[in-house]
Enzyme design. Structure first.
Site, PDB file in Angstrom:
ATOM      1  CG  HIS A  54      -1.979  -0.994   1.226  1.00 37.39           C
ATOM      2  ND1 HIS A  54      -3.262  -0.762   0.757  1.00 37.39           N
ATOM      3  CD2 HIS A  54      -1.971  -2.275   1.630  1.00 37.39           C
ATOM      4  CE1 HIS A  54      -3.977  -1.857   0.900  1.00 37.39           C
ATOM      5  NE2 HIS A  54      -3.221  -2.794   1.424  1.00 37.39           N
ATOM      6  CE  LYS A  85      -6.769  13.780   0.790  1.00 31.34           C
ATOM      7  NZ  LYS A  85      -7.041  12.635  -0.067  1.00 31.34           N
ATOM      8  NE  ARG A  86      -4.363   9.803  10.711  1.00 27.05           N
ATOM      9  CZ  ARG A  86      -4.048   8.872  11.609  1.00 27.05           C
ATOM     10  NH1 ARG A  86      -4.838   7.851  11.814  1.00 27.05           N
ATOM     11  NH2 ARG A  86      -2.955   9.003  12.347  1.00 27.05           N
ATOM     12  CE  LYS A 144      -2.899  10.541   3.767  1.00 26.00           C
ATOM     13  NZ  LYS A 144      -3.508   9.714   2.694  1.00 26.00           N
ATOM     14  CB  THR A 149     -10.316   4.805  -1.150  1.00 25.17           C
ATOM     15  OG1 THR A 149      -9.806   5.085   0.156  1.00 25.17           O
ATOM     16  CG2 THR A 149      -9.654   3.571  -1.697  1.00 25.17           C
ATOM     17  CE  LYS A 159     -14.376   5.720   0.661  1.00 24.42           C
ATOM     18  NZ  LYS A 159     -13.648   5.691   1.947  1.00 24.42           N
TER      19      LYS A 159
HETATM   20  O1  73E Z   1      -3.031   5.690  -0.765  1.00 20.81           O
HETATM   21  C1  73E Z   1      -3.552   5.016   0.358  1.00 20.81           C
HETATM   22  C2  73E Z   1      -4.413   3.845  -0.130  1.00 20.81           C
HETATM   23  O2  73E Z   1      -5.538   4.325  -0.816  1.00 20.81           O
HETATM   24  C3  73E Z   1      -2.414   4.496   1.227  1.00 20.81           C
HETATM   25  O3  73E Z   1      -1.671   5.576   1.722  1.00 20.81           O
HETATM   26  C4  73E Z   1      -2.986   3.699   2.385  1.00 20.81           C
HETATM   27  O4  73E Z   1      -3.739   2.609   1.829  1.00 20.81           O
HETATM   28  C5  73E Z   1      -4.863   3.021   1.064  1.00 20.81           C
HETATM   29  C6  73E Z   1      -5.613   1.784   0.621  1.00 20.81           C
HETATM   30  O5  73E Z   1      -4.885   1.067  -0.321  1.00 20.81           O
HETATM   31  C7  73E Z   1      -1.927   3.194   3.288  1.00 20.81           C
HETATM   32  N1  73E Z   1      -2.030   3.084   4.614  1.00 20.81           N
HETATM   33  C8  73E Z   1      -0.877   2.583   5.053  1.00 20.81           C
HETATM   34  N2  73E Z   1      -0.070   2.401   4.035  1.00 20.81           N
HETATM   35  N3  73E Z   1      -0.719   2.790   2.918  1.00 20.81           N
HETATM   36  C9  73E Z   1      -0.544   2.278   6.437  1.00 20.81           C
HETATM   37  C10 73E Z   1       0.744   1.903   6.789  1.00 20.81           C
HETATM   38  C11 73E Z   1       1.040   1.619   8.096  1.00 20.81           C
HETATM   39  C12 73E Z   1       0.071   1.701   9.070  1.00 20.81           C
HETATM   40  C13 73E Z   1      -1.226   2.060   8.721  1.00 20.81           C
HETATM   41  C14 73E Z   1      -1.526   2.355   7.410  1.00 20.81           C
END
Ligand code: 73E
Length: 837
Positions: free
Chosen positions: A374, A567-568, A573, A678, A682
């Site tokens: 991710h 978003k976070r 970001k 995502t 939405k």
């Molecule tokens: O771009 C998003 C993505 O849409 C991405 O940053 C997020 O995952 C979403 C779903 O695919 C994400 N979260 C984390 N890494 N990528 C993450 C890593 C460590 C702890 C918690 C979350």
């Protein structure tokens, strides 16, 4: 122990077997019964909270019936199941979704009104299940909805955190974290005190030769913590399939007290053990895309992987099949690297406990797992120190070393000329201390690795996993672009839009096949449809305006352009780019003559999101937004032309109110950093447009809706490295408009400038890693285009309707079908017709 009722008595059981309510009367009867008996309250003592509880319990009964039936059917069918391992499931509220998915929303509305309640008030009594940080956790929740809706036999596995993501309060402009104790009343979970797993930590490994001369390893003398299962039903939409989400809770293996200690007077030690055990599942780590290497986090990961694998293996063994059939019965998907220990754990079970040979076991392991990456952000890639793993999981460390040895020998054989590749691809980083690279372990132990949007899936192949593409060939890597469930993110969040679309398409079938949306493009010129569409957007904006007034005490005009970034909070970001843009806009407005101001498009800039508690820069951004908000909102001269709102405690249920209200939403990460995103999907699905960089799923959204219907800006991913390089070698020119913004901040207009100096300096002095200055002009110019475009309301409306009609691709149903076909090789299992069971 299976205890089934003997044949002669079964007739009585069948006669009295639990029945589902179908009419408002039956529903009311169920609600009243629960309020009077389960809750021990009465009509003289029933507030909205009690009415929620009664309603939830009535629906829970209904879910349980289908849940039991589904699990039985799946067991009998004995076909391959999917296990989705995710440390996060950001489920939000369950009642509204349960009502919708079982098709009883109208029944409940009527029933509740006859009992004296408004459904919306009851639904909003529920607290969010907030066992996640952001996109990754919400994706897992959307996937569960799609898996059940498409009738895939699937289980989710996670931890039952006592505290989910913290609640955010804003005090004097600063984020304050408040614990989220959410288990007070949770009708959706079922404790399974009989389903437990003992999980071992620490200890040592003893090796010996057995009679046949084979080396055997025994992991022993460790500390045992017990995992207790808590199950929650996951209903599919418009199907009887109800899957299971299993959450593990930790407790001391000896129960409440260690009686030996207790009896010998060591009360405190006995209680301390218990508390230490419970700490494992106590709290969700609040870092999104940041890894901090804390021992407790590693303990969480192993605890959850060990309990889940034990459970999966136990289920498989009941079928008495041969081990080689394991991958034909079981597909395990790793949601990021958090569950990577499941790989050495399965290998350990197979070789140490089941006596398989290494190679046979390893081939089973590789065929079982799939790994979803991710993120490519270096600070998010998990690494655990070798001494820590050695201490906590001594046998796993040996297995990881053996996996690595075999792998490196393979690489050496196949690439004899590339000696320096070995240290690059080694699972062990030769640093001090040595580190285990979890992404490499996950990749090596899986048969497929996927990214979550096209650009991201290309990037992992050319950056972090480049060598591995050479080693394994490109076919090990694939893309599954993320998606969202249209049930929650269209029908629940925006019931009026959903109804309008259904009225044109003739049914709600499009909620199960979102590609049908394309048919509403035919109505893009239909006067009546356009009017209805526009009215709905306005009503959604008015709803957010009312919420903003009620909760934040800020009055905003729903006729203004609503610009939203939720978003976070993270530097990549770039909320800082947004707020600097807002300051720039404010300065321009202030410099205008009143006559020119009259021509300006009024705008409200909404922000929302949590910062990780230890992430100072992100917290500074929140503080700046709040300070700017205070100054601008109080400026009488500016009035409705510009308002700035920070919406406290952004979460799933708030997203359901916020997202349908946007005219434009911001997805403005530095190109190449946001794997997918995502919420972008939405927002567009709800009739908002996007301002965004060429990053993540923005690119595919552009491909689907057309370039004219999205506002793209900024540098491209392929240029980012060069720009950073240039900055590093001193070739950095601050954008002059941004310079003015910084001068204003330094003047103290938004309070003590010292508080923001780290933020400003990260750009001016420390290389502007996220390219805020490089993209600033392009961002401001694009915002101007948006102002202009918005003035032509008819053209804007055409863009939004066209975009909605082209969003069919982004359903999580499409995603899940892709995973099922390309990665899991599983088939759906259709439930029997209602009375044929
Ligand atoms: O771009 C998003 C993505 O849409 C991405 O940053 C997020 O995952 C979403 C779903 O695919 C994400 N979260 C984390 N890494 N990528 C993450 C890593 C460590 C702890 C918690 C979350």
């Amino acid at each position: 122990v299976e205890a089934s009722i003997p044949e002669p008595q079964r007739a009585a059981w069948k006669k009295y077997s639990a029945k589902e309510f179908t009419t408002p009367d039956e529903f009311e009867q169920a609600v009243v019964k629960h309020i009077e008996t389960t809750l021990a309250r009465s009509l003289f003592n029933c507030d909205e909270a009690a009415a929620y509880s009664g309603t939830a319990l009535a629906f829970r009964d209904r879910l349980v019936i289908e849940w039991n039936r589904t699990q039985q059917q799946q067991t009998l069918a004995d076909q391959k199941r999917v296990y989705y391992l995710s440390l996060e499931f950001l489920m939000g509220r369950a009642l509204d979704n349960a009502m919708l998915n079982v098709g009883m929303k109208d029944v409940a509305r009527k029933g509740l009104s006859e009992l004296g309640f408004r459904m919306e008030d009851i639904v909003s009594q529920e607290r969010d299940a907030a066992l996640g940080n952001g996109g990754l956790g919400r994706l897992a929740a959307c996937f569960l909805d799609s898996l059940a809706t498409l009738n895939y036999p699937a289980w989710g596995y996670a931890l039952r955190y006592k505290y989910g993501i913290f609640r955010q309060e804003i005090i004097d402009g600063y984020q304050v974290e408040v614990p989220d104790y959410w288990l007070d009343f949770n009708p959706w979970e079922f404790p399974r005190h009989d389903v437990t797993v003992d999980v071992q930590f620490y200890g040592n490994v003893r090796k010996y030769m057995d009679e046949s001369g084979k080396q055997v390893s025994v992991w022993e003398n460790g500390e045992i913590v017990t995992a207790v299962a808590y199950d929650a039903p996951v209903p599919g939409y418009g199907t009887r399939t109800t899957n299971n989400l299993r959450l593990w809770s930790s407790k001391a293996s000896h129960g409440e007290f260690d009686f030996t200690k207790f009896n010998s007077g060591e009360y405190e030690a006995s209680v301390a053990d218990q508390q230490r055990a419970e700490t494992i599942s106590a709290v969700l780590y609040p870092n999104d895309s940041l890894e901090r290497g804390k021992e407790l986090r590693l303990k969480q990961q192993y605890f959850w992987c060990a309990a889940s694998l034990y459970d999966i293996v136990r289920r498989f063994k009941k079928s008495k099949k041969a081990w080689k059939d394991f991958p034909n019965q079981v597909a395990i998907q790793l949601n990021d690297t958090h569950p990577t220990l499941a790989i050495p754990e399965l290998q350990r079970i197979l070789i140490d406990q089941e006596g398989l040979e290494w190679d046979e076991a390893w081939s089973i392991v590789q065929s079982t797992f799939g790994y979803t990456n991710h993120t490519v952000l270096p600070e998010a890639l998990e690494k655990w120190s070798v001494p820590l793993i050695q201490h906590l999981l001594p046998r796993h460390l040996q297995i990881i070393y053996d996996i690595n040895l075999n792998f490196l020998q393979y690489v050496e054989r196949n690439f004899p000329k590339e000696r320096d590749m070995l240290s690059r691809v080694s699972i062990i980083e030769e640093s001090n201390p040595k580190m285990v690279r979890m992404a490499y372990l996950a990749l090596i132990g899986s048969h497929k690795v996927n990214g979550v949007a096209e650009l991201h899936s290309d990037l992992i192949k050319t950056t972090i996993f480049k060598d591995f593409v050479k080693i394994y060939g490109p076919d090990k890597f694939t893309n599954v672009t993320n998606g969202i469930t249209p049930r929650r993110w269209l029908h629940q969040a925006n019931p009026r839009l959903s109804e309008l679309i259904a009225s044109k398409l003739g049914s709600y079938d499009y909620l199960r096949d979102l590609t049908l949306l394309h048919k509403i493009e035919a109505y893009v010129d239909d006067k009546e449809f356009r009017k209805a569409f526009q009215d709905i957007k306005y009503a959604n904006k008015a709803r957010l305006a009312a919420y903003t007034l009620e909760v934040q005490g800020i009055k905003v005009n729903p006729k203004a352009l609503f610009d939203i970034q939720v978003k976070r909070i993270h530097e990549y970001k770039r909320q800082q780019l947004n707020i600097f843009g807002v300051i720039h806009r404010y300065l321009e407005l202030k410099a205008m003559s009143p006559k020119d101001r009259n021509k300006v498009q009024p705008r409200v800039s909404f922000f929302g999101g949590k910062a990780a508690p230890g992430y100072w820069m992100a917290k500074t951004v929140i503080h700046l937004i709040n300070q700017v908000s205070k100054v601008i909102n109080a400026d009488k001269e500016i009035g409705d032309l510009l308002k700035v709102v920070f919406l406290e405690d952004y979460n799933v249920s708030k997203a359901e109110i916020i997202i349908p209200a946007s005219d434009i939403s911001e997805h403005i990460s530095t190109a190449g950093t946001e794997a997918s995103g995502t919420s972008n999907m939405k927002f567009v699905l709800n009739g908002g447009l996007v301002i965004g960089t060429c990053d993540g799923a923005n690119i595919e959204i552009t491909r689907e809706v057309g370039e004219d219907n999205i506002f793209l800006f900024g540098n491209l991913s392929e240029d980012v490295e060069d720009l950073r390089h240039q900055h590093f070698y001193g070739d950095f020119k601050l954008d002059p408009m941004l310079q003015k913004v910084f001068d204003t901040i330094k003047s103290g207009m938004f309070g003590d400038a010292g508080q923001f100096s780290a933020l400003v300096n990260s750009i001016v002095e420390h290389g502007d890693y996220y390219l805020v200055s490089d993209d600033f002009k392009s961002y401001i110019d694009t915002q101007k285009l948006i102002d202009e475009a918005y003035k032509d309301q008819e053209a804007w409306l055409t863009k939004t309707i066209t975009s909605v009609s082209r969003m069919g691709f982004f359903s999580s149903d499409r995603c899940i079908d892709e995973y099922a076909e390309m990665i899991w090789n599983v088939e759906p299992l259709t439930p029997p017709k209602q009375n044929g069971a």
